[in-house]
Design a protein around this motif. Structure first.
Motif, mmCIF file in Angstrom:
data_model
loop_
_atom_site.group_PDB
_atom_site.id
_atom_site.type_symbol
_atom_site.label_atom_id
_atom_site.label_comp_id
_atom_site.label_asym_id
_atom_site.label_seq_id
_atom_site.Cartn_x
_atom_site.Cartn_y
_atom_site.Cartn_z
ATOM 1 N N GLU A 443 33.814 7.737 8.599
ATOM 2 C CA GLU A 443 32.944 6.962 9.448
ATOM 3 C C GLU A 443 31.548 7.558 9.415
ATOM 4 O O GLU A 443 31.363 8.762 9.290
ATOM 5 N N ASP A 444 30.550 6.709 9.612
ATOM 6 C CA ASP A 444 29.178 7.177 9.548
ATOM 7 C C ASP A 444 28.661 7.673 10.879
ATOM 8 O O ASP A 444 27.528 8.134 10.974
ATOM 9 N N GLY A 445 29.499 7.599 11.967
ATOM 10 C CA GLY A 445 29.108 8.175 13.243
ATOM 11 C C GLY A 445 28.261 7.258 14.099
ATOM 12 O O GLY A 445 27.765 7.705 15.123
ATOM 13 N N THR A 446 28.096 5.988 13.736
ATOM 14 C CA THR A 446 27.336 5.067 14.577
ATOM 15 C C THR A 446 28.157 4.717 15.807
ATOM 16 O O THR A 446 29.391 4.823 15.794
ATOM 17 N N PRO A 447 27.519 4.274 16.901
ATOM 18 C CA PRO A 447 28.294 3.919 18.111
ATOM 19 C C PRO A 447 29.334 2.844 17.843
ATOM 20 O O PRO A 447 30.440 2.907 18.385
ATOM 21 N N ALA A 448 28.991 1.837 17.012
ATOM 22 C CA ALA A 448 29.959 0.776 16.734
ATOM 23 C C ALA A 448 31.182 1.333 16.006
ATOM 24 O O ALA A 448 32.329 0.972 16.310
ATOM 25 N N ASP A 449 30.960 2.245 15.038
ATOM 26 C CA ASP A 449 32.083 2.826 14.312
ATOM 27 C C ASP A 449 32.935 3.713 15.221
ATOM 28 O O ASP A 449 34.166 3.739 15.108
ATOM 29 N N ARG A 450 32.292 4.435 16.113
ATOM 30 C CA ARG A 450 33.064 5.278 17.021
ATOM 31 C C ARG A 450 33.919 4.436 17.970
ATOM 32 O O ARG A 450 35.056 4.788 18.276
ATOM 33 N N ARG A 451 33.362 3.324 18.439
ATOM 34 C CA ARG A 451 34.162 2.459 19.312
ATOM 35 C C ARG A 451 35.339 1.854 18.554
ATOM 36 O O ARG A 451 36.454 1.757 19.070
ATOM 37 N N ALA A 452 35.085 1.431 17.298
ATOM 38 C CA ALA A 452 36.175 0.870 16.503
ATOM 39 C C ALA A 452 37.248 1.917 16.218
ATOM 40 O O ALA A 452 38.456 1.625 16.275
ATOM 41 N N ALA A 453 36.840 3.148 15.929
ATOM 42 C CA ALA A 453 37.819 4.197 15.669
ATOM 43 C C ALA A 453 38.638 4.516 16.919
ATOM 44 O O ALA A 453 39.856 4.712 16.853
ATOM 45 N N GLY A 454 37.979 4.559 18.057
ATOM 46 C CA GLY A 454 38.714 4.802 19.297
ATOM 47 C C GLY A 454 39.700 3.692 19.613
ATOM 48 O O GLY A 454 40.808 3.939 20.084
ATOM 49 N N ARG A 455 39.282 2.438 19.314
ATOM 50 C CA ARG A 455 40.182 1.316 19.562
ATOM 51 C C ARG A 455 41.401 1.404 18.648
ATOM 52 O O ARG A 455 42.532 1.138 19.069
ATOM 53 N N ARG A 456 41.173 1.775 17.383
ATOM 54 C CA ARG A 456 42.302 1.912 16.462
ATOM 55 C C ARG A 456 43.243 3.024 16.903
ATOM 56 O O ARG A 456 44.464 2.880 16.818
ATOM 57 N N ARG A 457 42.697 4.132 17.373
ATOM 58 C CA ARG A 457 43.549 5.231 17.818
ATOM 59 C C ARG A 457 44.407 4.821 19.011
ATOM 60 O O ARG A 457 45.580 5.160 19.096
ATOM 61 N N ARG A 458 43.821 4.082 19.952
ATOM 62 C CA ARG A 458 44.593 3.657 21.116
ATOM 63 C C ARG A 458 45.695 2.682 20.717
ATOM 64 O O ARG A 458 46.815 2.745 21.237
ATOM 65 N N GLU A 459 45.391 1.764 19.801
ATOM 66 C CA GLU A 459 46.399 0.806 19.381
ATOM 67 C C GLU A 459 47.531 1.484 18.615
ATOM 68 O O GLU A 459 48.718 1.161 18.801
ATOM 69 N N GLU A 460 47.193 2.449 17.765
ATOM 70 C CA GLU A 460 48.227 3.171 17.039
ATOM 71 C C GLU A 460 49.076 4.015 17.990
ATOM 72 O O GLU A 460 50.293 4.132 17.815
ATOM 73 N N SER A 461 48.433 4.597 19.015
ATOM 74 C CA SER A 461 49.191 5.371 19.986
ATOM 75 C C SER A 461 50.156 4.487 20.758
ATOM 76 O O SER A 461 51.306 4.862 21.011
ATOM 77 N N ALA A 462 49.706 3.282 21.130
ATOM 78 C CA ALA A 462 50.600 2.349 21.828
ATOM 79 C C ALA A 462 51.768 1.940 20.941
ATOM 80 O O ALA A 462 52.913 1.828 21.395
ATOM 81 N N ALA A 463 51.511 1.722 19.647
ATOM 82 C CA ALA A 463 52.594 1.367 18.725
ATOM 83 C C ALA A 463 53.594 2.502 18.574
ATOM 84 O O ALA A 463 54.804 2.280 18.521
ATOM 85 N N ARG A 464 53.096 3.743 18.529
ATOM 86 C CA ARG A 464 54.009 4.880 18.419
ATOM 87 C C ARG A 464 54.868 5.042 19.669
ATOM 88 O O ARG A 464 56.057 5.328 19.591
ATOM 89 N N ARG A 465 54.257 4.830 20.852
ATOM 90 C CA ARG A 465 55.037 4.926 22.079
ATOM 91 C C ARG A 465 56.098 3.839 22.139
ATOM 92 O O ARG A 465 57.223 4.073 22.581
ATOM 93 N N ALA A 466 55.742 2.632 21.707
ATOM 94 C CA ALA A 466 56.732 1.548 21.705
ATOM 95 C C ALA A 466 57.870 1.847 20.741
ATOM 96 O O ALA A 466 59.037 1.564 21.023
ATOM 97 N N MET A 467 57.546 2.444 19.582
ATOM 98 C CA MET A 467 58.583 2.779 18.619
ATOM 99 C C MET A 467 59.499 3.874 19.158
ATOM 100 O O MET A 467 60.712 3.810 19.009
#
Length: 546
Positions: A443-467
């Protein structure tokens, strides 16, 4: 619980091979609970009478006394009308201080009866023996009220027909559920299938509410256990005073035996009183006597040896640290809730609002409040059951105040549950906030990229908890041990790491698809899931992303 779809076994056959009707077996099973519970009380009373413990009662009086004790143990209030010449300050009153220790006897017997009834029924047939057995038990209670309502103590047949059903109905249903392990098998309605047809948000809400209810139950059980430990410590510390009360009474071996049996019957009540004392609400022992961590307003109390363990009138200031016991019960409940992996309120907030520093504290506080409310209601119900009146003189108010226990215990458990949810990830070696992964993802460290990365991390964490949650609910299915599985899939511990990566590939593909949709727009939890990848494609995909 037998499977549905074939003819009913209709319980056990008789000698001629004719199957017994289910309604008749329910009458016999729960009717035996009533008879056995009464015989146990009668045997105890007769043993004391044979040892000259009840000189003036006689055999008939012992039989009537056993009926009164049986009704009182089944939550039925008794009307007391004593002769004014007995030297007591009150001649009439209501005796409704239930010995919860004796109430556990019909509950346990009904538990085993419910298990036997569940094994004798096909799916959806449990209601037939269950309701017929409860009807027979209600008739037994009304008959006991009519038979034993004589002299100075009486009971209403209407209340005796309803109140005894509470411990028996609860024990029978819980025992049947433990035997069948299937709520649809008992009630004939598959609620899980109905939930599966609802939206993802509805399934999240149902799983979250069920986990909160169980966490509140864990907190209530832990609180009662803490109260029992506190009671044991008080009795041990004041053991000399307890023995001194026995010596002052001078009732001899028969009287001491009867008195000890009476105290054992009220031992769960005393444990609830100790829990109420630990919360700060305290409890009453008659008018004018109130015990709390701030001190004891002493007044005349009956000569009961267990009451010698009451705290003194003046307590040190550090005695208030006892309120940490309900808080620790909340911490245990919060940790248990986190291990369940059903914190979908936090998942929903994380998907709706990217500001994690707001959503995480807010979801934790709300979860703690919900768990505390459930635990407070459960302990308040126990306080109401343990509260009552002896119907004589000053002893018309004995026990804790239910609403006060609800507020204090609920607040203390709420604080502890929030703390447990916060410290739980570190106890499980899973910090709630993942480290930054910008360099790994390019990631290039822009605010938009950081928000997208955080959103992906939360979604992956939710998927892992569901699994993980799905694996705990059905571990054999999660590991691939189904009945139609090939021999190559049942190698057990000899499976290679490549096979494990192959099994995890569909989940990884689904997680990548979810993460990719998160950056482009709103996360659609109702979207149709993508089909699982084939085994060859999964093997070529390599290990899942971490």
């Amino acid at each position: 619980m037998n499977s549905h779809g074939s003819s009913s076994p209709a319980a056990r056959p008789d000698r001629q091979g004719v199957p017994m009707p289910l309604w008749l077996q329910g009458v016999l099973e729960l009717g035996s609970v009533a008879v056995v519970s009464f015989l146990l009380v009668l045997l105890t009373v007769l043993m004391v009478w044979l040892a000259d413990g009840f000189d003036t009662l006689g055999l008939t009086g012992g039989f009537v006394l056993s009926g009164h004790v049986w009704l009182l143990a089944h939550l039925t209030p008794l009307q007391v009308a004593l002769d004014p010449g007995a030297g007591l300050p009150a001649t009439t009153g209501t005796l409704n201080l239930v010995p919860l220790g004796l109430t556990l006897v019909p509950f346990a017997l009904a538990w085993h009866a419910g298990r036997r009834l569940a094994r004798a029924c096909w799916e959806g047939q449990f209601w037939q023996p269950y309701l017929s057995g409860l009807a027979a038990y209600s008739a037994f209670g009304a008959g006991a009220a009519l038979l034993f309502s004589r002299g100075e103590v009486s009971a209403s047949p209407a209340t005796a027909a309803v109140f005894p059903l509470v411990p028996v109905a609860l024990g029978g249903f819980v025992g049947a559920y433990r035997a069948s392990r299937s709520l649809p098998g008992l009630i004939g309605v598959n609620a899980a299938a109905w939930v599966e047809r609802t939206s993802q948000y509805s399934r999240w809400a149902g799983s979250y509410v069920w986990a909160v209810l169980r966490a509140g139950f864990v907190a209530a059980v832990a609180g009662v256990g803490a109260g029992a430990a506190l009671l044991a410590a008080a009795l041990f510390w004041n053991w000399n005073d307890v023995v001194g009360v026995y010596q002052r009474l001078g009732t001899g071996v028969p009287g001491d035996t009867a008195l000890t049996g009476l105290q054992l019957g009220y031992l769960p009540n005393l444990a609830v009183y100790a829990l109420a004392w630990a919360t700060g609400a305290g409890f009453d022992v008659g008018a004018g006597t109130h015990a709390s961590p701030l001190g004891t307003d002493s007044g005349p109390v009956p000569l009961l040896p267990a009451l010698a363990a009451l705290p003194p009138a003046e307590l040190p200031a550090w005695a208030l640290v006892v309120v940490v016991l309900p808080v620790l019960a909340g911490v245990l409940a919060g940790w248990w809730f986190l291990r369940e992996g059903e914190n979908h309120l936090d998942d929903w907030m994380a998907l709706r609002l990217p500001a994690r520093w707001i959503t995480y504290p807010l979801s934790t506080l709300l979860t703690g409040l919900f768990v505390g409310a459930v635990a407070g209601v459960l302990v308040m119900l126990l306080s109401w059951l343990a509260h009552g009146s002896l119907g004589l003189g000053r002893l018309t108010e004995v026990g804790p105040d239910g609403p006060a226990v609800l507020l204090l215990f609920g607040a203390e458990v709420a604080v502890g549950a929030a703390v447990g949810c916060v410290v739980g990830p570190w106890l499980e070696h899973e910090p709630p906030f993942a480290p930054p992964r910008g360099a790994e993802a390019g990631e290039d460290g822009t605010p938009a990229d950081r928000r997208a990365a955080g959103r992906r991390r939360r979604e992956e964490s939710a998927a892992r908890r569901a699994m993980r949650s799905a694996g705990r609910r059905n571990p054999r299915a999660a590991r691939g041990h189904g009945p139609g599985q090939s021999a190559a899939d049942q190698d057990g511990p000899d499976r290679s790491a490549a096979d494990d990566r192959q099994d995890a590939a569909p989940w990884a593909d689904q997680g990548r698809a979810v993460a990719g949709s998160g950056s482009g727009g709103a996360f659609d939890v109702d979207a149709v899931e993508a089909p699982a990848a084939s085994s060859s494609d999964a093997a070529a995909a390599g290990p899942p992303e971490r």
